[in-house]
Design an enzyme around this catalytic site. Structure first.
Site: not given
Length: 546
Positions: A466-468
């Site tokens: 994801g956005d990690e």
């Protein structure tokens, strides 16, 4: 009493015998020699029939030549008599020196044995020394030397004067048999030498053909081939390379002779080359081209001896595997890296982190050394190491493992450790919702680039999902890690141009520390929790400011 004509007859016979002996040495083959022996009996010694029986390798005697009767020659030539039957003959009758005479009064017992025989019927003798049709006279032929090896037997019949040979005739036959034995031995030796020469010539032709075949196979092989020295001061030096290898490396053959594979191999592959330089060794490694680039090759070695005890050479087959290796590396990269950003993926991140951690905490190791120190009443670690032990392996299987430790608390106490920075993007979901996933993907790619640019060589930037994102940075203290987080956040929050518009995302960082005794999940969870705490703290500050 000798008559007046006998000396003249003897002189003529002696001349004929001399010519017969001389003829023995002019025969060109063993078969010619045997026939010449038989012909000389008839032409030079005054007998009407002569037969040469030659000992075969199995010991039996074969009729090898006959003279004096075409009918007899056609009937018995090539027939074989057993060795026991011949030994019986050579032990019967009267011994005339080396000769053996069996009169008809004894020879009748031999008529039915297996020795090939021929005699001409005639009247009974009228006087005492007249030759009887069934009398037998044999002249054994022995090889020169003390072993008295029997080469064969000459049998004669029907003296032309009709009388049994006297002392002079016996001596002449015995001398002729001796010369015949020498001639037969020489003929055999010549035949063996000729066979050996023919065999040697064939072997040399086969060797030349083999060498030519090897040369053509070597020179025109579609893949690279090389011959290198083994042993000595020049061990490994390339003696010969084919066109395919020269083309592969972009180097002429004259230049290749100045190198060994150790000079051409990639520095990271030297160990691989050394481990596989023996006979039958295989290796996949990189060799340097003339333009400074490297190509992946497969090496396969075999040892070739020049002679039975001569020098040994290493024959190396070099196969270009650049395409296969590139494909394998691409597959491995896709399996371990994120397809969008190109960063290491979650599995690769966990593998790299796991390689730095062991199950034994560093504190337990120190406690073990302290226990040794007490046991030895002094310098336990010094004593333990002086006796050949590795204190890193005390109580566990982690020989030569450098334990990962973490700074103690938030303050910088000088300890350097493996910092784990957990990064979560703020406001990314709204970008996806407003501008679509294509814009969101472009943002993730740019964030990955800015993170990678902001860390040191050797640090790891991975996309967890994801956005990690996660950053592994080794050798940092507490203050160093905090400074790194600030720099990376400042790089991320700058506007990102996508499709002609500028978008912004924020970033929250949590700093965790890896330490031996922790699991990978515990390390990541610790950094994630710190990131969550920081995000909540920043949210409170934002609400107060509002």
């Amino acid at each position: 009493m000798e008559t007046e004509s006998e000396p003249y007859v003897r002189l003529a016979t002696l001349r004929q015998l001399h010519q017969a002996v001389a003829d023995l040495n002019t025969a060109r083959s063993l078969a010619d020699t045997l026939q010449t022996v038989a012909d000389g009996i008839v032409a030079g010694l005054g007998y009407e029939l002569a037969c040469v029986n030659l000992v075969r390798p199995d010991g039996d005697l074969v009729v090898a030549a006959f003279a004096g009767s075409a009918a007899a020659e056609a009937l018995i030539t090539g027939r074989v008599g057993s060795r026991p039957s011949w030994e019986r003959r050579l032990s019967m009758g009267e011994a005339w020196g080396e000769l053996r005479f069996i009169p008809h009064t004894e020879g009748w017992v031999l008529i039915e044995d297996d020795v090939p025989q021929w005699h001409t019927e005639g009247p009974d003798p009228r006087f005492e020394d007249e030759w009887h049709p069934q009398d037998r006279l044999y002249a054994p032929m022995y090889a020169s030397g003390g072993g008295r090896e029997l080469l064969g037997v000459i049998s004669v019949d029907r003296p032309r004067n009709g009388r049994r040979p006297g002392a002079w005739g016996q001596e002449a036959l015995q001398m002729y048999a001796s010369q015949a034995a020498i001639a037969i031995s020489n003929a055999r030796l010549r035949a063996n030498m000729q066979r050996a020469l023919v065999r040697l010539e064939r072997e040399q032709q086969a060797l030349r053909a083999s060498e030519e075949s090897f040369r053509q196979a070597f020179e025109y092989a579609p893949s690279g081939m090389a011959i290198a020295e083994m042993g000595g001061d020049q061990h490994g030096r390339l003696l010969r390379t084919n066109d395919a290898l020269c083309r592969l490396l972009g180097r002429p053959a004259s230049a290749m002779r100045r190198y060994s594979f150790a000079d051409l191999v990639h520095p990271e592959d030297v160990g691989t080359l050394l481990r596989t330089s023996a006979e039958g060794g295989r290796a996949e490694l990189r060799l340097g081209r003339r333009d400074g680039t490297y190509v992946w090759v497969s090496l396969r070695n075999s040892v070739v001896a020049d002679t039975a005890d001569g020098p040994r050479f290493l024959l190396t087959h070099v196969e270009d595997i650049e395409e296969r290796k590139r494909h394998e590396l691409a597959l491995a990269h896709r399996a371990s890296h994120d397809s969008l950003t190109g960063l290491p993926n979650s599995a690769e991140l966990r593998a790299r982190l796991s390689s730095r951690l062991c199950e034994r905490p560093y504190a337990e190791r120190e406690s073990a050394i302290e226990a040794l120190d007490a046991a030895y009443a002094g310098d336990g670690e010094h004593i333990f190491r002086s006796e050949g032990f590795d204190t890193d392996s005390v109580g566990g299987p982690y020989n030569h493992h450098v334990h990962t430790v973490a700074p103690d608390g938030e303050t910088d106490d000088g300890t350097k450790g493996l910092a784990v920075l957990f990064c979560d993007l703020d406001g990314f979901k709204s970008i996806n919702d407003r501008f679509g996933h294509q814009t969101g993907d472009a943002v993730l790619v740019e964030v990955a680039r800015r993170l990678t640019t902001g860390v040191r060589d050797g640090d790891t930037v991975a996309r967890l999902g994801g956005d990690e994102f996660v950053v592994l940075a080794d050798g940092l203290g507490s203050a160093d890690a905090a400074d790194l987080a600030v720099r990376l956040r400042n790089a991320i929050i700058l506007p990102i141009r996508v499709g002609g518009r500028g978008v912004r995302v924020g970033a929250s960082f949590g700093i965790g520390w890896a330490s031996c005794g922790m699991s990978v999940e515990e390390v990541l969870q610790s950094a994630d929790q710190r990131m969550y705490i920081e995000k909540r703290s920043r949210a409170k500050v934002h609400r107060r400011a509002g």
